[in-house]
Scaffold this motif. Sequence first.
Motif, PDB file in Angstrom:
ATOM      1  N   THR A 134      76.197  31.709  58.940  1.00 33.50           N
ATOM      2  CA  THR A 134      75.971  33.094  58.527  1.00 33.50           C
ATOM      3  C   THR A 134      75.332  33.159  57.145  1.00 33.50           C
ATOM      4  OG1 THR A 134      77.868  33.834  59.842  1.00 33.50           O
ATOM      5  CG2 THR A 134      77.073  35.325  58.123  1.00 33.50           C
ATOM      6  N   LEU A 135      75.832  32.336  56.219  1.00 31.12           N
ATOM      7  CA  LEU A 135      75.275  32.312  54.858  1.00 31.12           C
ATOM      8  C   LEU A 135      73.824  31.849  54.863  1.00 31.12           C
ATOM      9  CD1 LEU A 135      78.302  30.869  52.826  1.00 31.12           C
ATOM     10  CD2 LEU A 135      77.414  33.198  52.766  1.00 31.12           C
ATOM     11  N   LEU A 136      73.511  30.826  55.675  1.00 32.78           N
ATOM     12  CA  LEU A 136      72.141  30.321  55.760  1.00 32.78           C
ATOM     13  C   LEU A 136      71.199  31.388  56.318  1.00 32.78           C
ATOM     14  CD1 LEU A 136      72.724  26.664  57.038  1.00 32.78           C
ATOM     15  CD2 LEU A 136      71.865  27.350  54.791  1.00 32.78           C
ATOM     16  N   LEU A 137      71.646  32.061  57.371  1.00 36.64           N
ATOM     17  CA  LEU A 137      70.820  33.126  57.957  1.00 36.64           C
ATOM     18  C   LEU A 137      70.663  34.297  56.991  1.00 36.64           C
ATOM     19  CD1 LEU A 137      72.202  33.037  61.587  1.00 36.64           C
ATOM     20  CD2 LEU A 137      69.819  32.690  60.945  1.00 36.64           C
ATOM     21  N   TYR A 138      71.720  34.577  56.238  1.00 35.84           N
ATOM     22  CA  TYR A 138      71.649  35.640  55.231  1.00 35.84           C
ATOM     23  C   TYR A 138      70.563  35.335  54.198  1.00 35.84           C
ATOM     24  CZ  TYR A 138      73.169  38.577  51.306  1.00 35.84           C
ATOM     25  OH  TYR A 138      73.218  39.468  50.266  1.00 35.84           O
TER      26      TYR A 138
END
Length: 229
Positions: A10-14
Amino acid sequence: MAMTISLIRTLLLYIVIIVAVRLMGKRQISELQTSELVVTLLISDIAAIPMQDTGQPLVSGFIPIAVLVMCEIVVSVLMLKIPKFRRVVCGRPIVVISDGKLIQSEMKRLRMSTEDLGEQLRQRNVFSLDDVAYAIIETNGKLSVIKKPDKETPTAGMMGVALPNTGIETVVISDGILSEFAMKLCNKSPEWIRGILHAKNIRQEDVFIMTANTKGDYNIIPKERGTSL
């Protein structure tokens, strides 16, 4: 373990989405053109798939997002270079009030009710149709309004009053932190600011907000005890 993987994905996609939006340019949602809105909606849908399904490789989310961003950049360049292409993608501004007369045929084409028009006029601080000379629906859906000359608020120039030009005012210190960008905007140096603080016997870390303009006017608000942004 699965929770940690999901969090990292999720953090990477964010981060990827933030980079994608920055590449497409800075706009508010209400200012998005048709192509930009479509890309924004697609990116949000695509990013949700690898977020929810940890079995899905992250590349399956990164590649489509990168393709969409590239498409939007290419479309933006084409719209800049080819006016006809821009009109095809974004349409054209539509005049709904011309010389004080409501153009009903254009409102029907836009499927715009009189209530919709009244609401948008009120958002522009216009409360009577009689005050409007021209009203134009822009390609992003916003309403631009030109009032009748006798309904315009008089300016200092109209009244022949000369007002001093104080230039741009910026926040040069926020919560004790000096802003180099703000100093450049108002053409002030750190030495100038520190000199003022020294004369006022105020430490920089004790300043909540300090504003300054190009003319040299300033305002200092010290921190209250226990206050921090």
